[in-house]
Design an enzyme around this catalytic site. Structure first.
Site, PDB file in Angstrom:
ATOM      1  N   ASN A   9       0.866  -1.182   0.000  1.00 16.19           N
ATOM      2  CA  ASN A   9       0.000   0.000   0.000  1.00 16.19           C
ATOM      3  C   ASN A   9       0.899   1.227   0.000  1.00 16.19           C
ATOM      4  OD1 ASN A   9      -1.750   2.072   0.596  1.00 16.19           O
ATOM      5  ND2 ASN A   9      -2.297   1.328   2.637  1.00 16.19           N
ATOM      6  N   TRP A  10       0.966   1.882  -1.148  1.00 18.71           N
ATOM      7  CA  TRP A  10       1.873   3.027  -1.261  1.00 18.71           C
ATOM      8  C   TRP A  10       1.320   4.277  -0.597  1.00 18.71           C
ATOM      9  CZ3 TRP A  10       4.729   3.536  -6.637  1.00 18.71           C
ATOM     10  CH2 TRP A  10       5.625   2.462  -6.755  1.00 18.71           C
ATOM     11  N   LYS A  11       0.053   4.249  -0.229  1.00 20.19           N
ATOM     12  CA  LYS A  11      -0.587   5.428   0.382  1.00 20.19           C
ATOM     13  C   LYS A  11      -0.368   6.644  -0.536  1.00 20.19           C
ATOM     14  CE  LYS A  11      -0.075   3.181   4.791  1.00 20.19           C
ATOM     15  NZ  LYS A  11       0.099   3.250   6.237  1.00 20.19           N
ATOM     16  N   HIS A  93      -9.368   0.934   5.232  1.00 22.59           N
ATOM     17  CA  HIS A  93      -8.076   1.133   5.896  1.00 22.59           C
ATOM     18  C   HIS A  93      -8.274   2.092   7.067  1.00 22.59           C
ATOM     19  CE1 HIS A  93      -3.994   2.440   6.659  1.00 22.59           C
ATOM     20  NE2 HIS A  93      -3.596   1.342   6.051  1.00 22.59           N
ATOM     21  N   GLU A  95      -6.626   4.500   8.080  1.00 21.25           N
ATOM     22  CA  GLU A  95      -6.428   5.916   7.760  1.00 21.25           C
ATOM     23  C   GLU A  95      -7.670   6.509   7.100  1.00 21.25           C
ATOM     24  OE1 GLU A  95      -2.692   5.411   5.735  1.00 21.25           O
ATOM     25  OE2 GLU A  95      -1.763   4.920   7.662  1.00 21.25           O
ATOM     26  N   GLU A 163      -5.063  -5.155  10.763  1.00 23.15           N
ATOM     27  CA  GLU A 163      -4.070  -4.103  10.940  1.00 23.15           C
ATOM     28  C   GLU A 163      -4.358  -3.355  12.236  1.00 23.15           C
ATOM     29  OE1 GLU A 163      -2.146  -2.968   6.973  1.00 23.15           O
ATOM     30  OE2 GLU A 163      -3.878  -1.674   7.249  1.00 23.15           O
ATOM     31  N   GLY A 169       2.698   2.106  10.741  1.00 25.93           N
ATOM     32  CA  GLY A 169       3.663   3.191  10.564  1.00 25.93           C
ATOM     33  C   GLY A 169       4.384   3.595  11.839  1.00 25.93           C
ATOM     34  N   SER A 209       3.696  -2.252  10.285  1.00 28.11           N
ATOM     35  CA  SER A 209       5.141  -2.283  10.526  1.00 28.11           C
ATOM     36  C   SER A 209       5.804  -3.603  10.140  1.00 28.11           C
ATOM     37  CB  SER A 209       5.457  -1.938  11.992  1.00 28.11           C
ATOM     38  OG  SER A 209       5.023  -0.625  12.283  1.00 28.11           O
ATOM     39  N   GLY A 230       2.863  -1.143   4.233  1.00 24.68           N
ATOM     40  CA  GLY A 230       2.870   0.265   3.858  1.00 24.68           C
ATOM     41  C   GLY A 230       4.275   0.719   3.514  1.00 24.68           C
ATOM     42  N   GLY A 231       4.942   1.325   4.497  1.00 22.37           N
ATOM     43  CA  GLY A 231       6.257   1.938   4.278  1.00 22.37           C
ATOM     44  C   GLY A 231       7.252   1.055   3.546  1.00 22.37           C
TER      45      GLY A 231
HETATM   46  P1  PGA Z   1       3.047   0.201   7.570  1.00 18.53           P
HETATM   47  O1  PGA Z   1       1.537   0.395   7.032  1.00 18.53           O
HETATM   48  O2  PGA Z   1       3.555  -1.084   6.972  1.00 18.53           O
HETATM   49  O3  PGA Z   1       3.781   1.411   7.111  1.00 18.53           O
HETATM   50  O4  PGA Z   1       2.942   0.096   9.077  1.00 18.53           O
HETATM   51  C1  PGA Z   1       0.690  -0.700   6.891  1.00 18.53           C
HETATM   52  C2  PGA Z   1      -0.607  -0.260   6.282  1.00 18.53           C
HETATM   53  O5  PGA Z   1      -1.089   0.830   6.591  1.00 18.53           O
HETATM   54  O6  PGA Z   1      -1.205  -0.988   5.466  1.00 18.53           O
END
Ligand code: PGA
Length: 250
Positions: A9-11, A93, A95, A163, A169, A209, A230-231
C-alpha cells in the site's frame, strides 16, 4: 491451500522513485509462487498496470466510492480502478476510517461496489491502542468483520487484513501470540458465517510495521496468509525481502 499474498500500500507516496522500483521488484520475483500486489495512488495506477502487464505483479486501488459513477467530486469508482488495470482494492483502511470518518456501513457498500466491478476487496480491520488496553480487541474485530463484509463473500472476492491501528507506521508490532490470537479468531468467525469451504479459503493478511526483518516470523503464525505492507512496500529492496520471506513460507 490458500495462495499467499504480499500486498503493498503506497498510500500518498510514489511519484519520485516509484515506478522504477516496480520493474526491479517484478524482475526479482518472476515465478508467481505467491501473489504480489501493489496499490499505488490513483494517479499512478494506469501507468503501473501497463508496466506490470505480463509480470508477477498485480495492481489495485486504495479506496473506491460505493457508486459506479456520478456527481462525486474527487472520488473514484471501482469501475475506474478496474478500467485502469487494477484487480484489487483496499477498503476500510484505518487511515480512511480515521481521516475520513468511514464507518463499517460505508466499507460494506464500497465492498459491494468493488465486487460489482469484478475487483477483489481487501477489507481492513483492527483495534486502536485504547481498545486493546481495554481488552476489546476481539469484540472490535468481530463487529468490523460482521458489519463491513457483505453477505456473499467468497475466497475469490474477499481478503481480510488485520491491521492494529497502533502498529501502522509506528514500528510497533504485536507479539506473535497476539497476531495468532486475532487471526485464529478471524478464521473461526469467517467460517461460522460463510461455511467451511469459503471460511478456510479466504486469505487473512497481517499489516502494521511489517519489514524484511520481521516478515518470516509473522508468516509462520497460523492463519497468516501474507501481509499488507505500507512503508516497506515503497522500495523494491525492502518489499522484495518481504516477498522472499513469503515465498520461503510456501
Ligand atoms: P506500515 O503500514 O507497513 O507502514 O505500518 C501498513 C498499512 O497501513 O497498510
Amino acid at each position: 491451500m490458500r495462495r499467499k499474498l504480499a500486498a503493498g500500500n503506497w498510500k500518498m507516496n510514489g511519484i519520485e522513485a516509484g515506478l522504477g522500483e516496480v520493474s526491479t521488484l517484478a524482475d526479482a520475483h518472476p515465478s508467481k509462487t505467491v501473489d504480489i500486489l501493489l496499490c499505488p495512488p490513483a494517479t499512478l495506477l494506469d501507468r503501473m498496470s501497463m508496466q506490470t502487464k505480463d509480470t508477477s505483479v498485480a495492481t489495485g486501488g486504495q479506496d473506491c466510492h460505493p457508486a459506479p459513477n456520478g456527481a462525486h467530486t474527487g472520488d473514484i469508482s471501482a469501475e475506474m480502478i478496474a478500467d485502469a488495470g487494477g484487480t484489487h482494492v483496499i477498503l476500510g483502511h484505518s487511515e480512511r476510517r480515521t481521516n475520513h470518518a468511514e464507518q463499517d456501513e460505508l466499507v460494506h457498500d464500497k465492498t459491494k461496489a468493488a465486487w460489482e466491478a469484478g475487483l477483489i476487496a481487501i477489507v481492513c480491520v483492527g483495534e486502536t491502542e485504547a481498545e486493546r488496553r481495554a481488552a476489546r480487541t476481539l469484540d472490535v474485530i468481530a463487529t468490523q468483520m460482521s458489519d463491513s463484509i457483505p453477505d456473499g463473500a467468497t475466497d475469490d472476492t474477499l481478503v481480510i487484513a488485520y491491521e492494529p491501528v497502533w502498529a501502522i507506521g509506528t514500528g510497533m508490532v504485536p507479539t506473535l501470540e497476539q497476531i495468532g490470537e486475532v487471526h485464529d479468531f478471524m478464521r473461526t468467525r469467517i467460517t461460522e458465517r460463510f461455511g467451511e469451504a469459503v471460511g478456510q479459503s479466504v486469505r487473512l493478511l497481517y499489516g502494521g510495521s511489517v519489514k524484511p526483518s520481521n516478515a518470516s516470523e509473522i508468516f509462520d503464525v497460523s492463519n497468516v496468509d501474507g501481509a499488507l505492507v505500507g512503508g516497506a512496500s515503497l522500495k523494491a529492496a525492502d518489499f522484495s525481502g518481504i516477498v522472499a520471506a513469503l515465498e520461503a513460507n510456501v
